[in-house]
Design an enzyme around this catalytic site. Structure first.
Site, PDB file in Angstrom:
ATOM      1  N   GLU A 101       1.072  -1.301  -0.172  1.00 23.28           N
ATOM      2  CA  GLU A 101       0.381   0.030  -0.277  1.00 23.28           C
ATOM      3  C   GLU A 101       1.404   1.278  -0.198  1.00 23.28           C
ATOM      4  O   GLU A 101       1.639   0.995   0.653  1.00 23.28           O
ATOM      5  CB  GLU A 101      -0.865  -0.452   0.798  1.00 23.28           C
ATOM      6  CG  GLU A 101      -2.188  -1.126   1.370  1.00 23.28           C
ATOM      7  CD  GLU A 101      -2.454  -1.329   2.589  1.00 23.28           C
ATOM      8  OE1 GLU A 101      -3.419  -1.013   3.557  1.00 23.28           O
ATOM      9  OE2 GLU A 101      -2.174  -2.799   2.303  1.00 23.28           O
ATOM     10  N   ALA A 102       0.055   2.235  -0.813  1.00 19.44           N
ATOM     11  CA  ALA A 102       0.970   2.896  -1.095  1.00 19.44           C
ATOM     12  C   ALA A 102       1.348   4.074   0.556  1.00 19.44           C
ATOM     13  O   ALA A 102       2.359   4.600   0.718  1.00 19.44           O
ATOM     14  CB  ALA A 102       0.289   4.117  -1.569  1.00 19.44           C
TER      15      ALA A 102
END
Ligand SMILES: *[C@@H]1O[C@H](CO)[C@@H](O)[C@H](O)[C@H]1NC(C)=O
Ligand SMILES: *[C@@H]1O[C@H](CO)[C@@H](O)[C@H](O)[C@H]1NC(C)=O
Ligand SMILES: *[C@@H]1O[C@H](CO)[C@@H](O)[C@H](O)[C@H]1NC(C)=O
Ligand SMILES: *[C@@H]1O[C@H](CO)[C@@H](O)[C@H](O)[C@H]1NC(C)=O
Ligand SMILES: *[C@@H]1O[C@H](CO)[C@@H](O)[C@H](O)[C@H]1NC(C)=O
Length: 340
Positions: A101-102
């Site tokens: 996840e960013a």
């Protein structure tokens, strides 16, 4: 005997950790096998004995204040003094598995960049520079070593891609050359717990090439050199031009295949709108920059294969990849520093 009992419980704690990191840590604390401090937990994760690196990454990536403290303590256990950025990244990326996840990646790489700059003062103007260059290197790794990427960047291109990232200034060419050579000679090794090698996370969709573009007012086809980068399509008259003839920001646009007398066509358009003009700009023959007058952009690729590749890359750029947004925001911040 007491020791044996203890070892058994530690082994059980590790097992629990690998299945559910939070529960594992809780178990170890409750059984007095681990102190409930960020330093002790960080130490435990840093040693990593018997721990799944995906689970370590999950624990360190949690947004909880306490986990963030553990992340900081964990990164501080890494010694980066006198290592170049590639060497430091090799060590860091091997110590746990970066989650997908960013936002988690952002937090972890920010902490990394702070630590690197702390250990190596004076190498970069700011942690932002270190952060951006770290991603440039991770992407370079994919470009150079993933067999699906045909277009391998040269060292010159790597240098030019990183112009202006040092708070508006350039980094020394020697430094960039060294980092490039290091990655070229040896790709990053990362823990591949689940078989996925993060290439997808970091694949850079940018591309460039000749395409035909249908005019907005005058419906003629013009051959233009297109470059897809930073969520924009730029087109140039010649590959060597410094200034583009036009810029099409891809924000809010959609793409679809269309039939035309020209082969391999696709179109950029605003969804749910008929006559709205797409926000874009172009340069007139006399050098004036004017707003574009396109309600759609129709483009023809030389081959069916290239059409597919362009559509795929543009779709990836449009799909609001949070990872690219996060990086683009950081780049904007750094390039604006020069002007202020
Ligand atoms: C450890 O300490 C944190 C806060 O310092 C607390 O939120 C957490 O519940 C504690 N965990 C255990 C297992 O005692
Ligand atoms: C580590 O955990 C991941 C995710 O739970 C799992 O897919 C992987 O198989 C585990 N790796 C090892 C070596 O046990
Ligand atoms: C670097 O490239 C190799 C080979 O493609 C790949 O296995 C590895 O996961 C990449 N590392 C990163 C951090 O993307
Ligand atoms: C995209 O849409 C948002 C929300 O409607 C709007 O605020 C923004 O200005 C649009 N961007 C462009 C480039 O048209
Ligand atoms: C844009 O094109 C439309 C017709 O396609 C025309 O009526 C209009 O005047 C043009 N606008 C500009 C600014 O050129």
């Amino acid at each position: 005997k007491k020791n044996m009992q203890r070892n058994k419980q530690v082994a059980m704690g590790r097992k629990k950790f690998n299945m559910d990191p939070k529960k594992g840590i809780q178990f170890l604390i409750e059984n007095d096998l681990l102190k409930n401090t960020s330093d002790d937990i960080a130490q435990f994760l840093y040693k990593g004995e018997g721990l799944n690196k995906t689970a370590i990454g999950d624990y360190l990536g949690e947004r909880d204040d306490f986990n963030i403290k553990v992340l900081q303590a964990f990164v501080e256990l890494h010694e980066f003094t006198d290592l170049n950025l590639v060497q430091a990244l090799r060590q860091f990326l091997w110590s746990f598995r970066l989650p997908g996840e960013a936002q988690k990646i952002d937090r972890m790489m920010e902490t990394f960049a702070q630590r690197y700059c702390h250990c190596n003062p004076g190498v970069f103007q700011s942690t932002d520079t270190c952060y951006i260059l770290s991603f440039a290197i991770i992407m370079l790794n994919t470009s150079l070593h993933n067999p699906n990427v045909k277009d391998k960047p040269t060292v010159e291109r790597f240098i030019s891609m990183n112009r202006g990232i040092n708070d508006g200034g350039d980094l020394p060419e020697d430094l960039l050359r060294n980092l490039y050579e290091s990655i070229k000679n040896e790709p990053f090794k990362i823990p591949e717990d689940d078989g996925n090698d993060l290439t997808h996370t970091f694949f850079n969709p940018d591309r460039e090439g000749w395409l035909l573009k249908l005019g907005g007012r005058v419906k003629t086809w013009k051959r233009r050199w297109f470059i897809l980068t930073d969520n924009c399509l730029y087109y140039f008259e010649y590959t060597t031009d410094k200034e583009p003839r036009g810029i099409i920001p891809l924000e809010n646009l959609s793409i679809k295949e269309v039939e035309d007398k020209k082969p391999n066509c696709f179109e950029l358009f605003i969804p749910d709108s008929k006559d709205q003009v797409i926000k874009a700009c172009k340069t007139e023959a006399d050098g004036r920059v004017v707003e574009g007058n396109h309600t759609f952009y129709r483009i023809s690729a030389p081959t069916a294969e290239e059409k597919e590749e362009w559509m795929k890359s543009i779709k990836a750029a449009i799909s609001r990849d949070p990872f690219y947004e996060m990086l683009a925001a950081r780049k904007k911040k750094v390039s604006s520093m020069k002007r202020h």
